[in-house]
Write a protein that holds these residues in place. Structure first.
Motif, PDB file in Angstrom:
ATOM      1  N   SER A  89      -2.407   5.644   4.129  1.00 30.94           N
ATOM      2  CA  SER A  89      -2.626   5.348   5.555  1.00 30.94           C
ATOM      3  C   SER A  89      -3.496   4.104   5.705  1.00 30.94           C
TER       4      SER A  89
ATOM      5  N   ASP B  30       3.751   6.485   9.416  1.00 34.46           N
ATOM      6  CA  ASP B  30       2.811   7.214   8.569  1.00 34.46           C
ATOM      7  C   ASP B  30       3.106   8.713   8.659  1.00 34.46           C
ATOM      8  N   GLU B  31       3.786   9.230   7.663  1.00 31.68           N
ATOM      9  CA  GLU B  31       4.172  10.644   7.597  1.00 31.68           C
ATOM     10  C   GLU B  31       4.722  11.164   8.924  1.00 31.68           C
TER      11      GLU B  31
HETATM   12 MG   LIG Z   1      -2.311   9.346   5.206  1.00 30.96          MG
END
Ligand SMILES: [Mg+2]
Ligand SMILES: Nc1ncnc2c1ncn2[C@@H]1O[C@H](COP(=O)(O)OP(=O)(O)OP(=O)(O)O)[C@@H](O)[C@H]1O
Length: 284
Positions: A45, A168-169
């Motif tokens: 991240s 991000d995910e």
């Molecule tokens: Mg992360």
């Protein structure tokens, strides 16, 4: 053309005494589909935040080296400029949606860019269509499922017409079927519209068929990067917390136990493994 370039990139969050990113050198080219993997806390991240200017603008800390997005140094260009090149979609869509209707949510960032009304309407229509969510236009984001919310979040980024979309995910709160649907839609943005995709995700099984580059991170550094088939063929990435799909592990075992020529490539999907075994049985 280079979309993102990082040189000797290092980052340490304010108040911390350790570098979270260390000496990262990376070039990401236009139209690539890049998957970032590695165990929790390895810096995925943080690296993504460096790609759209959230670092150094919103997160305080010490930044070393440089990051350029389409040649723009992220130290000198604020996120509202960079977001026109690289848009970011987060893990939790609730943090990204706040208007009363889906349509208003998608229009919001465009209004901030002071675009003409007709253009805003056109872009909203286009983004809804590309994401296949025209039926959600007048709904409130509150009444949507997780997968629908994430599609709206992507549509609102897409409407800015960025060259790069960073995710991000994005599927972490979704069930497997919705995650698969979302990933397939993201892949279409890449192969139909040519948008560069950079995604951190744990669902390798769903992503590998689309990805042209796998980057494995560990403790703030890039340990492996390259074509996923090559990486999975040459290296054992499981110690780095990368969830290698079962089909790949089966093929790796077969490769070890059968003669080398039986499994000539590491399959990325069950279909590919089935094809390889059929070919082997028919002696081709
Ligand atoms: Mg992360
Ligand atoms: N805002 C912050 N302030 C201080 N430290 C942070 C901050 N965000 C992340 N960190 C620290 O930086 C390191 C890397 O975190 P990061 O969130 O980039 O990892 P990640 O690979 O994305 O992990 P995950 O897979 O759990 O999302 C961790 O040690 C984390 O505690």
């Amino acid at each position: 053309m280079i979309a993102i370039e990082a040189r000797k990139l290092g980052f340490m969050y304010a108040g911390s005494s350790s570098w979270v990113l260390k000496d990262i050198d990376l070039e990401i080219y236009e139209r690539e589909f890049v998957l970032l993997a590695g165990r929790s806390g390895c810096g995925k991240s943080t690296l993504l935040r460096c790609f759209n200017g959230l670092i150094p603008y919103f997160y305080e800390g010490e930044l070393e080296g440089e990051v350029k997005v389409y040649g723009l140094d992220t130290r000198n260009h604020p996120p509202y400029i960079l977001s026109q090149y690289a848009g970011m979609v987060f893990q939790n869509p609730d943090n990204q949606l706040f208007a009363l209707t889906v349509e208003a949510d998608i229009a919001f960032a465009l209004e901030n860019l002071s675009l003409p009304r007709d253009e805003i309407r056109e872009r909203v229509d286009w983004a809804l269509k590309v994401m296949g969510i025209e039926d959600l236009r007048d709904k409130s984001p509150n009444e949507l499922s997780g997968g629908q919310k994430q599609k709206v979040a992507i549509a609102s980024i897409l409407a800015m017409k960025p060259k790069i979309i960073i995710l991000d995910e994005p599927t972490s709160s979704l069930d497997p079927a919705s995650a698969k649907q979302l990933i397939d839609t993201i892949a279409e943005l890449n192969y139909k519209l040519g948008i560069t995709i950079i995604i951190a995700e744990h669902r390798l099984d769903m992503l590998l068929p689309y990805v042209n580059r796998l980057i494995v991170m560990n403790d703030g550094r890039i340990v492996f990067q390259g074509n996923p088939r090559d990486i999975l063929e040459k290296y054992d990435v499981m110690p780095y917390g990368v969830p290698v799909p079962r089909v790949v592990r089966v093929a790796q075992q077969l490769k070890k136990t059968l003669s080398g020529s039986t499994i000539s490539r590491i399959p990325l999907t069950v279909d590919e493994l089935v094809q390889d075994i059929r070919r082997w049985r028919s002696g081709k």
